[in-house]
Design a protein around this motif. Structure first.
Motif, PDB file in Angstrom:
ATOM      1  N   SER A 110       0.851  -1.248  -0.315  1.00  0.00           N
ATOM      2  CA  SER A 110      -0.089  -0.127   0.051  1.00  0.00           C
ATOM      3  C   SER A 110       0.778   1.079   0.228  1.00  0.00           C
ATOM      4  CB  SER A 110      -0.725   0.213   1.215  1.00  0.00           C
ATOM      5  OG  SER A 110      -1.604  -1.077   1.353  1.00  0.00           O
ATOM      6  N   ASP A 111       0.362   2.346  -0.434  1.00  0.00           N
ATOM      7  CA  ASP A 111       0.835   3.658  -0.213  1.00  0.00           C
ATOM      8  C   ASP A 111       0.933   4.277   1.221  1.00  0.00           C
ATOM      9  OD1 ASP A 111       1.559   6.542  -0.522  1.00  0.00           O
ATOM     10  OD2 ASP A 111       0.519   6.472  -2.645  1.00  0.00           O
ATOM     11  N   LEU A 112       2.296   4.235   1.436  1.00  0.00           N
ATOM     12  CA  LEU A 112       2.402   4.679   3.125  1.00  0.00           C
ATOM     13  C   LEU A 112       1.974   6.198   3.180  1.00  0.00           C
ATOM     14  CD1 LEU A 112       3.415   3.980   6.007  1.00  0.00           C
ATOM     15  CD2 LEU A 112       5.781   4.284   5.060  1.00  0.00           C
ATOM     16  N   VAL A 113       2.297   6.756   2.220  1.00  0.00           N
ATOM     17  CA  VAL A 113       1.881   8.328   2.341  1.00  0.00           C
ATOM     18  C   VAL A 113       0.324   8.520   2.471  1.00  0.00           C
ATOM     19  CG1 VAL A 113       1.863  10.609   1.385  1.00  0.00           C
ATOM     20  CG2 VAL A 113       4.024   9.082   1.074  1.00  0.00           C
ATOM     21  N   GLU A 114      -0.298   7.724   1.812  1.00  0.00           N
ATOM     22  CA  GLU A 114      -1.885   7.978   1.973  1.00  0.00           C
ATOM     23  C   GLU A 114      -2.160   7.512   3.384  1.00  0.00           C
ATOM     24  OE1 GLU A 114      -5.198   6.124  -1.222  1.00  0.00           O
ATOM     25  OE2 GLU A 114      -3.197   5.514  -1.345  1.00  0.00           O
ATOM     26  N   VAL A 115      -1.815   6.335   3.938  1.00  0.00           N
ATOM     27  CA  VAL A 115      -1.989   5.925   5.202  1.00  0.00           C
ATOM     28  C   VAL A 115      -1.572   6.968   6.164  1.00  0.00           C
ATOM     29  CG1 VAL A 115      -1.858   3.917   6.708  1.00  0.00           C
ATOM     30  CG2 VAL A 115      -1.673   3.525   4.370  1.00  0.00           C
ATOM     31  N   MET A 116      -0.417   7.587   6.072  1.00  0.00           N
ATOM     32  CA  MET A 116       0.146   8.329   7.155  1.00  0.00           C
ATOM     33  C   MET A 116      -0.612   9.743   7.059  1.00  0.00           C
ATOM     34  SD  MET A 116       4.132   7.559   7.579  1.00  0.00           S
ATOM     35  CE  MET A 116       4.678   8.128   5.800  1.00  0.00           C
TER      36      MET A 116
END
Ligand code: AMP
Ligand code: GLY
Length: 432
Positions: free
Chosen positions: A302-308
């Motif tokens: 998954s896209d870590l930036v999206e999650v953070m």
């Protein structure tokens, strides 16, 4: 988006490496960063705990998301300052960071909200602490209340060892004010695992499980270090165990904080002991683990930036689950000779180019600096020098943990610097 990562270790290199892959990230900075990080992010010469300096930079550079690596900046209230200034930042605020910054706060919260943890008692007088040890005997665990760079815990096998720990923390003040109060707790027996979750205080999303190797030498011998290696997943964390950890440890803690009026946003790291009575919380960290992060993030699809970003603005309900590579990942730390004691810096590192050619292997830099050498023909050449105790985290993915171990050590064998040391048994625990 313009993203700033704060910190300079292997954990931050892994974060920067993963963030750089995000479709949301247009420009990436790291303060202060290191030699390896400088290849994928623009390194800024501002210390990780210089909150005023970082805030000024973030404003000037119109940073859309700041990600904080180390605990110190969080404990000092970096998130509070950024939030006040209207800047988005991933990490817990000062009150929530007490979960790591004060072991007394953390244990009292756990007791209040029935989080399974070792029985404990708090002391602010060395005499009372020593009397308690004399009466209750050993083994026991002595912990300094405050931040002590990972060195504030003594697992004492004998009464004398425990009393010596009290003397050094409370009377010799080796950790300064961090040892004003101490905790003496029951010694738990079992296997350890690290469970990290990303949360916006309402939704809690677990990252893949991991296990680290804290001792300097093979077979868990010698002094404790910042971590000599890690692997993910930890097979010992079954689906049932994870559910129990989430229900009884993670949810109770974050919900408990919420009841105290404290909103926890960011990543919460729970150090767990899997005892015969079930999982018990050993400690909380309010940041990504190092080197667990180096073994976990290469598996995250998954896209870590999206999650953070979602966690930092309280919208994690939009994400809920993460996608993982099913392969195993192993990270072996190459450290300077003498670490965790005194060590030398400035040693030339060789073999990194050979390792770059290997598939499914990535080297995260923890303590390196880049030196530019201009040769006579003006062709720019560069080399890496060691600049810390933990120097590199060599990381490999494999279909099985065994394959990941083999791949990683193949890469480690190619890397050389004077007096380099590393453990040869990273991940072996997972082989059963
Ligand atoms: P911490 O800095 O709190 O993670 O503690 C460092 C290490 O001390 C842990 O990873 C455990 O190996 C050990 N430890 C901490 N608390 C206990 C406990 N109550 N019983 C046994 N070992 C402990
Ligand atoms: N690997 C342990 C820690 O990050 O504290």
């Amino acid at each position: 988006m313009r993203v700033l990562v704060v910190g300079s270790g292997g954990r931050e290199h892994a974060l920067v490496w993963k963030i750089a892959q995000s479709k949301l990230c247009a420009k990436l900075f790291c303060a202060p960063g290191n030699g390896g990080i400088s290849q994928i992010a623009e390194c800024i010469d501002i210390k990780a705990d210089d909150i005023a300096g970082l805030l000024e930079f973030a404003r000037k550079e119109k940073i859309d998301l700041t990600v904080v690596g180390p605990e110190k900046a969080l404990a000092l209230g970096m998130v509070d300052e950024f939030t006040k200034a209207g800047l988005k930042i991933f990490g817990p605020n000062k009150l929530a960071a007490n979960l790591e910054a004060s072991k007394v706060f953390s244990k009292e919260l756990m007791a209040k909200y029935k989080v399974p943890t070792a029985d404990f008692k708090v002391f602010d007088s060395p005499d009372a602490a020593k009397k308690y040890i004399q009466v209750n005997g050993a083994p026991c665990v002595v912990k300094a209340d405050g931040l002590a760079a990972g060195k504030g815990v003594v697992v004492a096998k004998t009464v004398d060892e425990a009393k010596d720990a009290v003397t050094s923390m409370m009377q010799d003040k080796v950790f300064g004010d961090a040892g004003k109060k101490i905790i003496i707790e029951e010694c738990l027996i079992g296997q350890e695992a690290s469970i990290l979750v990303i949360t916006d205080s309402k939704i809690m999303v677990a990252l893949a499980s991991a296990q680290d190797h804290k001792r300097i030498f093979d077979h868990d011998q010698g002094e404790n270090t910042g971590g000599m290696g890690a692997y993910s997943p930890a097979p010992i964390v079954t689906v049932d165990i994870l559910k129990e950890v989430m229900d009884k440890i993670i949810h109770r803690t974050i919900d408990g904080l919420a009841k105290e009026g404290i909103d926890y946003r960011g990543v919460l790291y729970a150090g767990i002991m899997l005892t015969k009575e079930g999982p018990q919380a050993l400690e909380f960290n309010v940041r990504f683990g190092d080197p667990e992060t180096q073994a976990i993030l290469p598996r995250l699809k998954s896209d870590l930036v999206e999650v953070m970003l979602a966690a930092s603005v309280g919208k994690l309900s939009k994400i809920r689950t993460l996608e993982w590579d099913r392969r195993a990942c192993v990270c072996v730390v190459c450290a300077a000779g003498g670490y965790p004691g005194d060590y030398k810096k400035g040693k030339v590192i060789s073999g990194l180019e050979d390792v770059q050619k290997l598939k499914d292997v990535v080297v995260f830099h923890a303590g390196t600096e880049l030196r530019i050498i201009n040769d006579v023909g003006q062709r720019q050449e560069q080399e890496y020098l060691t600049s810390g105790g933990r120097v590199l985290g060599v990381t490999g993915l494999g279909t099985t943990i065994k394959e990941a171990i083999n791949k990683t050590y193949q890469a480690v064998e190619k890397i050389k610097f004077e007096e380099m040391q590393f453990r040869r048994d990273i991940g072996r625990r997972a082989l059963g």
